[in-house]
Design an enzyme around this catalytic site. Structure first.
Site, mmCIF file in Angstrom:
data_model
loop_
_atom_site.group_PDB
_atom_site.id
_atom_site.type_symbol
_atom_site.label_atom_id
_atom_site.label_comp_id
_atom_site.label_asym_id
_atom_site.label_seq_id
_atom_site.Cartn_x
_atom_site.Cartn_y
_atom_site.Cartn_z
ATOM 1 N N PHE A 26 -60.682 67.942 53.317
ATOM 2 C CA PHE A 26 -60.001 67.049 52.367
ATOM 3 C C PHE A 26 -58.503 67.277 52.479
ATOM 4 C CE2 PHE A 26 -58.012 65.665 48.472
ATOM 5 C CZ PHE A 26 -58.612 64.438 48.255
ATOM 6 N N LYS B 122 -50.001 72.069 44.855
ATOM 7 C CA LYS B 122 -50.785 72.626 43.752
ATOM 8 C C LYS B 122 -50.127 73.835 43.067
ATOM 9 C CE LYS B 122 -55.387 70.829 44.960
ATOM 10 N NZ LYS B 122 -55.825 70.098 43.779
ATOM 11 N N ASP C 145 -53.606 73.602 56.243
ATOM 12 C CA ASP C 145 -53.446 73.038 54.905
ATOM 13 C C ASP C 145 -53.788 74.121 53.877
ATOM 14 O OD1 ASP C 145 -53.770 71.758 52.479
ATOM 15 O OD2 ASP C 145 -54.865 70.037 53.277
#
Ligand SMILES: Cc1ncc(COP(=O)(O)O)c(C=O)c1O
Length: 400
Positions: free
Chosen positions: A135, A251, A222
């Site tokens: 994702f 985040k 990532d």
């Protein structure tokens, strides 16, 4: 917001299937809804609230920053931007940073870096290796890189130039790229988050690093969800002793203030020239201050060690109490990024846990995911296990 148990939002696009709880405030790892019910927050805003809620050191710092300056645009220097870049460079062993506001933006920048890296070498149609169950976000390019057909459905045509491989299978990536002169990069999450808390093994990450070196490809990792101390090291790939060429972050970097970053090593640091990339909010003074204070407080309060210790405590408790239960397939993860995989879809557990005063999520249909604040205490970890374990057992028993 009305004080009702089931808030409705007639003017908000329904892009999320919300849990019917309206939250009003938080403190530490706990939040309260508008009716005064409290919850232990094992979701942490989906791996965002590094310092929990209303942290007594973060709040005054942000108040101070808001009173000074929130935004200036990237036409001017903000000395704090260089300071945060330096902090990320020092902790990653890389060399330069581009700031943006979200994870998908950081990944979008990484994909552009990889393509331009290829074009600069004369590769007209660069291809990037991506992973099953990955994702990377919901822009057209990042959803194309994502390995989940549900995320892609309805948004074709997808962006081309991706080669998809399974995780932790070095032969598969060798085979998929053999003799292909257009490959420019390999792009993976050190621990897949949305895909179900699936860690890349250290051995696999080392082998991919070597493959990238041998072929002059960029290794792009990532760390949007698994980075920023969550696993007990600054970045999850550091457990493998490797350094990527490109590392998107977001985040947890701003403890809730939107900020993203792409950290680049020497091979990727000078690919972008002025005019190649940009974003209005990137590196804005409020976001950068949030990043600086997050890192400063994490170090002052020893939160990397806390994430490692409390995470291990929680994972061990879950293993001990659940692994013998029929229907529990695996408890896995690192630090405070933990997944409990069941042998069946278990989305109903989200509401049941919330009813019992525990916030968490279910991802990839059958994986209960916990990504709490890094300030979580051992007592709170015990509370998570004490709430979750009986609910999982009851759920599996009623479905047996
Ligand atoms: C690994 C990873 N990359 C990228 C993203 C996208 O981040 P954002 O939602 O900030 O665009 C996410 C979000 O869950 C993620 O987990």
């Amino acid at each position: 917001m009305p004080h009702t148990a089931t808030p409705v939002e007639p003017h908000v696009m329904t892009t999320y299937g919300r849990v019917p709880i309206a939250l009003s405030h938080g403190r530490g790892s706990r939040v309260w809804d508008v009716n005064g019910k409290s919850y232990l927050d094992a979701l942490g805003g989906i791996a965002v609230n590094t310092l929990g809620h209303a942290h007594p050191k973060l709040v005054p710092a942000l108040q101070d920053q808001i009173a000074k300056m929130i935004h200036i645009s990237n036409y001017y220097y903000n000395p704090a931007t260089e300071e945060l870049a330096r902090m990320l460079v020092e902790r990653s062993g890389m060399s330069n940073v581009f700031f943006c506001s979200t994870g998908l933006e950081a990944n979008e920048a990484a994909l552009k870096l990889a393509r331009k890296f290829g074009h600069d070498k004369g590769i007209a149609k660069p291809e990037i290796v991506v992973y099953e169950k990955a994702f990377h976000g919901r822009s057209i390019a990042t959803l194309s890189a994502t390995g989940n057909p549900k995320v892609q459905a309805g948004f074709g045509p997808l962006v081309e130039g991706f080669i998809r491989v399974p995780v932790n299978d070095i032969e598969a990536i060798r085979k998929a790229t053999a003799g292909n002169p257009n490959v420019v990069a390999v792009f993976f999450e050190a621990i897949q988050g949305e895909g179900g808390v699936n860690p890349m093994t250290p051995d696999y990450m080392q082998q991919v690093r070597a493959l990238c070196d041998a072929n002059d490809w960029l290794l792009m990792i990532d760390e949007v969800q698994c980075g920023m101390g969550r696993t007990g090291k600054w970045f999850a790939h550091q457990w493998a002793g490797i350094t990527p060429d490109v590392m998107p972050l977001a985040k947890g970097l701003g403890s809730g203030v939107p900020i993203g970053a792409v950290v680049a090593g020497p091979k990727a640091a000078h690919i972008f020239a002025p005019g190649n990339h940009g974003t209005t909010f990137g590196g804005n003074p409020l976001a950068v201050r949030a990043g600086l204070e997050t890192i400063r407080i994490m170090e002052e309060d020893g939160l990397l060690a806390n994430a490692a210790q409390v995470g291990l405590h929680l994972q061990t408790a879950l293993v001990t109490q659940l692994m013998h239960v029929p229907g529990v397939k695996e408890v896995r993860g690192k630090g405070l990024m933990i997944g409990v995989e069941l042998d069946r879809p278990c989305g109903v557990l989200v509401q049941r846990c919330a009813d019992a005063g525990l916030l968490l999520s279910v991802t990839a249909d059958s994986v209960v995911r916990m990504v709490p604040p890094l300030i979580l205490t051992t007592a709170e970890a015990d509370e998570i296990a004490a709430t979750l374990v009986p609910l999982i057992k009851a759920f599996l028993a009623e479905q047996a």
